[in-house]
Design a protein around this motif. Sequence first.
Motif, PDB file in Angstrom:
ATOM      1  N   GLU A  86       0.821  -1.210   0.000  1.00 17.23           N
ATOM      2  CA  GLU A  86       0.000   0.000   0.000  1.00 17.23           C
ATOM      3  C   GLU A  86       0.858   1.264   0.000  1.00 17.23           C
ATOM      4  O   GLU A  86       1.951   1.303   0.541  1.00 17.23           O
ATOM      5  N   PHE A  87       0.332   2.325  -0.603  1.00 12.98           N
ATOM      6  CA  PHE A  87       1.124   3.543  -0.718  1.00 12.98           C
ATOM      7  C   PHE A  87       0.428   4.810  -0.217  1.00 12.98           C
ATOM      8  O   PHE A  87       1.017   5.604   0.508  1.00 12.98           O
ATOM      9  N   LEU A  88      -0.834   4.995  -0.564  1.00 17.70           N
ATOM     10  CA  LEU A  88      -1.489   6.287  -0.286  1.00 17.70           C
ATOM     11  C   LEU A  88      -1.535   6.604   1.207  1.00 17.70           C
ATOM     12  O   LEU A  88      -1.153   7.697   1.632  1.00 17.70           O
ATOM     13  N   PHE A  89      -2.003   5.662   2.014  1.00 17.94           N
ATOM     14  CA  PHE A  89      -2.030   5.902   3.465  1.00 17.94           C
ATOM     15  C   PHE A  89      -0.609   6.092   3.978  1.00 17.94           C
ATOM     16  O   PHE A  89      -0.335   6.967   4.795  1.00 17.94           O
ATOM     17  N   ALA A  90       0.269   5.237   3.474  1.00 22.23           N
ATOM     18  CA  ALA A  90       1.647   5.274   3.947  1.00 22.23           C
ATOM     19  C   ALA A  90       2.269   6.638   3.699  1.00 22.23           C
ATOM     20  O   ALA A  90       2.971   7.167   4.547  1.00 22.23           O
ATOM     21  N   VAL A  91       1.974   7.226   2.546  1.00 24.65           N
ATOM     22  CA  VAL A  91       2.641   8.487   2.229  1.00 24.65           C
ATOM     23  C   VAL A  91       2.007   9.653   2.985  1.00 24.65           C
ATOM     24  O   VAL A  91       2.667  10.639   3.282  1.00 24.65           O
ATOM     25  N   THR A  92       0.737   9.550   3.327  1.00 23.63           N
ATOM     26  CA  THR A  92       0.108  10.687   3.988  1.00 23.63           C
ATOM     27  C   THR A  92       0.126  10.588   5.512  1.00 23.63           C
ATOM     28  O   THR A  92      -0.031  11.596   6.186  1.00 23.63           O
ATOM     29  N   LEU A  93       0.277   9.394   6.059  1.00 23.12           N
ATOM     30  CA  LEU A  93       0.124   9.265   7.509  1.00 23.12           C
ATOM     31  C   LEU A  93       1.422   9.043   8.275  1.00 23.12           C
ATOM     32  O   LEU A  93       1.389   8.868   9.482  1.00 23.12           O
ATOM     33  N   THR A  94       2.555   9.000   7.564  1.00 21.65           N
ATOM     34  CA  THR A  94       3.778   8.671   8.299  1.00 21.65           C
ATOM     35  C   THR A  94       4.783   9.814   8.268  1.00 21.65           C
ATOM     36  O   THR A  94       4.665  10.738   7.486  1.00 21.65           O
ATOM     37  N   ARG A  95       5.786   9.699   9.146  1.00 24.24           N
ATOM     38  CA  ARG A  95       6.928  10.595   9.084  1.00 24.24           C
ATOM     39  C   ARG A  95       8.136   9.777   8.670  1.00 24.24           C
ATOM     40  O   ARG A  95       8.046   8.571   8.523  1.00 24.24           O
ATOM     41  N   THR A  96       9.257  10.454   8.504  1.00 23.08           N
ATOM     42  CA  THR A  96      10.430   9.759   7.970  1.00 23.08           C
ATOM     43  C   THR A  96      10.752   8.493   8.753  1.00 23.08           C
ATOM     44  O   THR A  96      11.096   7.474   8.177  1.00 23.08           O
ATOM     45  N   ASP A  97      10.622   8.567  10.095  1.00 25.57           N
ATOM     46  CA  ASP A  97      11.058   7.403  10.864  1.00 25.57           C
ATOM     47  C   ASP A  97      10.013   6.294  10.927  1.00 25.57           C
ATOM     48  O   ASP A  97      10.297   5.205  11.400  1.00 25.57           O
ATOM     49  N   SER A  98       8.786   6.563  10.471  1.00 28.33           N
ATOM     50  CA  SER A  98       7.793   5.477  10.479  1.00 28.33           C
ATOM     51  C   SER A  98       7.381   5.060   9.070  1.00 28.33           C
ATOM     52  O   SER A  98       6.423   4.327   8.884  1.00 28.33           O
ATOM     53  N   GLN A  99       8.121   5.543   8.076  1.00 30.42           N
ATOM     54  CA  GLN A  99       7.811   5.211   6.684  1.00 30.42           C
ATOM     55  C   GLN A  99       7.945   3.734   6.357  1.00 30.42           C
ATOM     56  O   GLN A  99       8.953   3.133   6.686  1.00 30.42           O
ATOM     57  N   PRO A 100       6.960   3.173   5.672  1.00 27.73           N
ATOM     58  CA  PRO A 100       7.164   1.827   5.138  1.00 27.73           C
ATOM     59  C   PRO A 100       7.965   1.863   3.829  1.00 27.73           C
ATOM     60  O   PRO A 100       8.214   2.934   3.284  1.00 27.73           O
ATOM     61  N   ILE A 101       8.291   0.688   3.363  1.00 30.14           N
ATOM     62  CA  ILE A 101       9.203   0.551   2.236  1.00 30.14           C
ATOM     63  C   ILE A 101       8.681   1.200   0.942  1.00 30.14           C
ATOM     64  O   ILE A 101       9.449   1.774   0.184  1.00 30.14           O
ATOM     65  N   THR A 102       7.371   1.109   0.695  1.00 27.00           N
ATOM     66  CA  THR A 102       6.856   1.642  -0.579  1.00 27.00           C
ATOM     67  C   THR A 102       7.138   3.133  -0.695  1.00 27.00           C
ATOM     68  O   THR A 102       7.498   3.622  -1.762  1.00 27.00           O
ATOM     69  N   VAL A 103       6.976   3.853   0.421  1.00 25.95           N
ATOM     70  CA  VAL A 103       7.205   5.295   0.386  1.00 25.95           C
ATOM     71  C   VAL A 103       8.683   5.577   0.146  1.00 25.95           C
ATOM     72  O   VAL A 103       9.047   6.429  -0.668  1.00 25.95           O
ATOM     73  N   ALA A 104       9.531   4.830   0.849  1.00 18.46           N
ATOM     74  CA  ALA A 104      10.964   5.033   0.689  1.00 18.46           C
ATOM     75  C   ALA A 104      11.382   4.762  -0.748  1.00 18.46           C
ATOM     76  O   ALA A 104      12.168   5.510  -1.332  1.00 18.46           O
ATOM     77  N   LEU A 105      10.827   3.709  -1.327  1.00 19.34           N
ATOM     78  CA  LEU A 105      11.189   3.367  -2.706  1.00 19.34           C
ATOM     79  C   LEU A 105      10.725   4.453  -3.667  1.00 19.34           C
ATOM     80  O   LEU A 105      11.471   4.882  -4.548  1.00 19.34           O
ATOM     81  N   ALA A 106       9.482   4.909  -3.485  1.00 19.23           N
ATOM     82  CA  ALA A 106       8.956   5.939  -4.382  1.00 19.23           C
ATOM     83  C   ALA A 106       9.815   7.184  -4.285  1.00 19.23           C
ATOM     84  O   ALA A 106      10.065   7.855  -5.289  1.00 19.23           O
ATOM     85  N   GLN A 107      10.289   7.510  -3.083  1.00 20.45           N
ATOM     86  CA  GLN A 107      11.092   8.713  -2.949  1.00 20.45           C
ATOM     87  C   GLN A 107      12.484   8.541  -3.517  1.00 20.45           C
ATOM     88  O   GLN A 107      13.035   9.453  -4.114  1.00 20.45           O
ATOM     89  N   LEU A 108      13.027   7.343  -3.351  1.00 17.83           N
ATOM     90  CA  LEU A 108      14.351   7.096  -3.916  1.00 17.83           C
ATOM     91  C   LEU A 108      14.301   7.170  -5.433  1.00 17.83           C
ATOM     92  O   LEU A 108      15.101   7.838  -6.077  1.00 17.83           O
ATOM     93  N   ALA A 109      13.296   6.487  -6.016  1.00 13.99           N
ATOM     94  CA  ALA A 109      13.225   6.422  -7.465  1.00 13.99           C
ATOM     95  C   ALA A 109      12.763   7.741  -8.056  1.00 13.99           C
ATOM     96  O   ALA A 109      13.094   8.087  -9.169  1.00 13.99           O
TER      97      ALA A 109
END
Lengths: 372, 277, 410
Positions: free
Chosen positions: B211-234
């Motif tokens: 999942e991505f949408l909730f992950a990107v809107t509800l987390t901060r850097t230290d609670s980010q799941p992998i999908t958000v980190a990947l989207a930001q890296l790429a």
Amino acid sequence: MKLNRDRITALLMLLPSLILLGIFVYGFIGQTAYTSLTDWGRDPAQALALHPEIRFTGFETYKELFTGLIDVRFRQDLVNTFFFTLFFIAGCLGLGLGLAILLDQNIVGEGIFRTIFLFPMALSFIVTGTVWRWLLQPRGGINVLPTLVGLEPLEFRWLTSRRQILQFNWQDLPFFTGLLIAIILLWFMVTAIRKSKWRRVGVAGFSFLLVTVWTFTGARQVELLPYPEIHGFNLAFMGIILAAVWQMSGYTMALYLAGLRGVSEGLREAARVDGASEWQVYRLVILPLVQPITLSAMIILGHISLKIFDLIFAMAGADNATTDVPALLMYLTTFRANQFAKGAAIAMVLLIMVAAVIIPYLWSSLRSEVKQ
Amino acid sequence: MTATRRPYKRWHWLVYLLLVIASVFFLIPAYLVIITSLKEPASINLSTTWQLPERWYWQSFAEAWTAFAPKLRNSFTLTFFATIISALMGSMNGYVLSKWRFRGANIVFPIMLFGMFIPYQSILIPLFQFMRSIGLYGSIAGLILTHVVYGLPITTLIFRNYYAEIPDEMLDAGKIDGAGFFGLYSRVLFPLSLPGFVVVIIWQFTQIWNEFLFAVTLTRTDSQPITVALAQLAGGEAVKWNLPMAGAILAALPTLLVYILLGRFFIRGLLAGSVKG
Amino acid sequence: MKRLVVSILSILVCSIVLAQGKLEIFSWWAGDEGPALEALINRYTELYPNVQVDNATVTGGSGVNARAVLKTRMLGGDPPDSFQVHAGQELIGTWVVADRMEDLTFLYQEEGWLDKYPQGLIDLISTDKGIWSVPVNIHRSNVMWYNPAKLTEWGISAPETWAEFLTICPSLQAKGVTPLVMGENWTQQHLWESVALGVLGPDDYKALWTGELAFKDPKVEAVWNRFGEILKCSNDDAAGLSWQQATDRIVSGEAAFNIMGDWAAGYMTTTLGLTPAEGFGWAPSPDTGGVFMMLSDSFGLPIGIKDRDNTINWLKLLGSVEGQDLFNPLKGSIAPHFDSDLSKYNAYLQAAAQDWKTNTVVGSMVHGAAAKEAFMSQFATVLEIYLSTGSAQAASNAAQAIANQVNLGK
């Protein structure tokens, strides 16, 4: 007495879920609906205040979305979603059915093939998007594939092409809508004639005439916008469609395969004895039987494509206007432009579109279940 | 089902040919990801996209691992708790809805079910306001709560359909023995639920992990799941492609493993998602 | 017994010292721009070893993604201790008007910064109610970049006007060279504002953002028409490129010119290892000689944060000569502080510092200095309307509609 108490326990056990869904689904939708009827975000001073002053403005925001000068992007997004949905569903159904029929030929290694076709389903849209973005680089990936056999590289700009085909004027929308409804009514009438339900034929026929007349007279007069506005299918979506079909066609394949396996061998044999060719067995016996699967698949894929967000976010980025859809625009409008009311209105339009697809489906599938 | 049942066996080579072509289409992205992730950053260029790396270079994985290990841990925590809780609640709901039918159940059930189809944009703004007001904004716990709630419709659906196939007579026997609501669940239904749990857990695991949408809107850097980190890296700039590709592999591996090992149950969850199953 | 008490006390004291807390710094400086920020953070941890610094970066040039994440956090009542924001209207029009920032006048007085920064810059970050952020750097937006060796090879020189550029354009295209390379959407807006500055001149350009010059004015339509001519000389895969990838094409000689802010100089010197004036050359964007379109990154003090003292220490470091001379040479920008030691800077930055003192200064719209964010973030739509219709009039009308809606300049 004991059973009665158990019944109450049962209801109590269900209650937490009901309350949670009540708040998180219906309560929140209500709140979004309310936000969409206000002016939250119009005044920058109030947009991000800790306790913003918000005024009720009715359907003003919706009116702006559909007729306002600057919201042309929203209207193109709706058109994008329409075409994306169309080609995405067609692609998944076509490829899925094709693969299912191939796998149904009693072949060696069926399990391996099935695993290959289905594995993209286990991936995140973010992973798929990242990977396909690399594949669709303008001067690499798919575009240089022909050079491996000595041909010229492809020049197509997969995600950034600005070409648009199938263009139409937003002003003609009432006309096209009328035409579509007329065709559906005509189809109703024809099926009613076949079934000899004459009353239905009358009703459908009369509405058909009415709609047709309006389409060619009244609809032409409706002025949605003060000026013509051209929309169409952005070719930049081809890449997104390709990736989405790659990911989801395994799903339709699984659905169809389950359906085909359900058609008994006896039925097939009977048809063959009657002299049907293998092709005819499929066309006349099996395909009609798997038709309900097509409908379910269309609905499930349809609601996925209306909601598509992550895939485009990862593939083309949120800012690539030619591959924009309402779900992305909602995110940008809300969190970048601070236009919370407008973001909420876009979300509501999205919800209404999804509901229009899903509610009849839920209703009919549960009703048929009750009948059984 | 014998191999001789088809009278048109001479066309079989064509069937295999088409299947192989289709397989190539499905596997090409996988090939490209793997070779790109194993190339040296300097040797990645667009015109040699398709060639195998001249030298196998594992460093990208080490780099991706350093960057992603905390995010992977977040994803595991999130997925583990959200999956277990939503599966247990779904099982209970399914039990109530299939075996303790009450008046109005036929209305309540579709109302619950609708929650799995809504575009989450339509609840996003109130959702994070609510999360803020209960103090869970930006935490993994908040994300777990969100996934549990929006996972309830599907888990309820799968368990309801699963339990519907267990004959009521088995419960009747239990009732005669004096078992109550919980007794029937723990003694009769729960022991039979393993396949249902496997389907639900796999399904939820895949969904929540991806999942991505909730992950990107509800987390901060230290609670980010992998999908958000990947989207930001790429989505970042001028990164060489070896790193996002290695990251994509890391992000995809857990769900892929589950799929490969437990594919049968995965497909069942897939089919259950289309309401009637 | 006594010993026990002492040891318990000492443990307590230790834990109090250790628990001096955290400092979360929210920015979009990742990748190539990361080292400059890291240098600052390292200095900070040297000064305050007990504070745990959380460097929260969200990638995406010019903060396109970071701003969205920041908003969800602020709305979520979870402000980062200090966040990067463009000095000017992006800060004031979004955060100050919403009453989310603390007035920093006290800090300026304590540190004696009021006469250490140019008055124009302080005006940009102030309202009548206070001073709202600490600027760390000054970037120039209207710069044209090229590869000197390649220009010699092609027998051309950097054009001083767009008219000149348009005459060079066909010959470059005939050689298979992209005359002007652009990247994704925001870099196209970036190009637009440089073109606007060139066509309108500094006075009319400023008037556009104060609302004195209407977007429907024929002068602004002329900007769009000129922009359209320039686009015909640009690459067709722009939307898929980051600004660094666009810069790469200048270096490799695939393209001749690029309009980008001077963070491109930082990228070319620090990441690509090129020497200013040898590996890459620069000139003011055509028709904008003598004008410095500036933007500045700054950090503020949000209301309601947990680590206020740590944040104030951070702001002190940012505003000091030491901090700025540590940060800017690496970031590829110049220090706003008057006492900055220019010998620490490379050839490009020394030239930029010279221009900063002598040129007419205007603010960038795309980078948050000149126009409120509500306008700026919808300008993408205006650009999109122009790109899809090719009509200067349609774009001007849309820009005017947005300007009216957000009360631009008021």
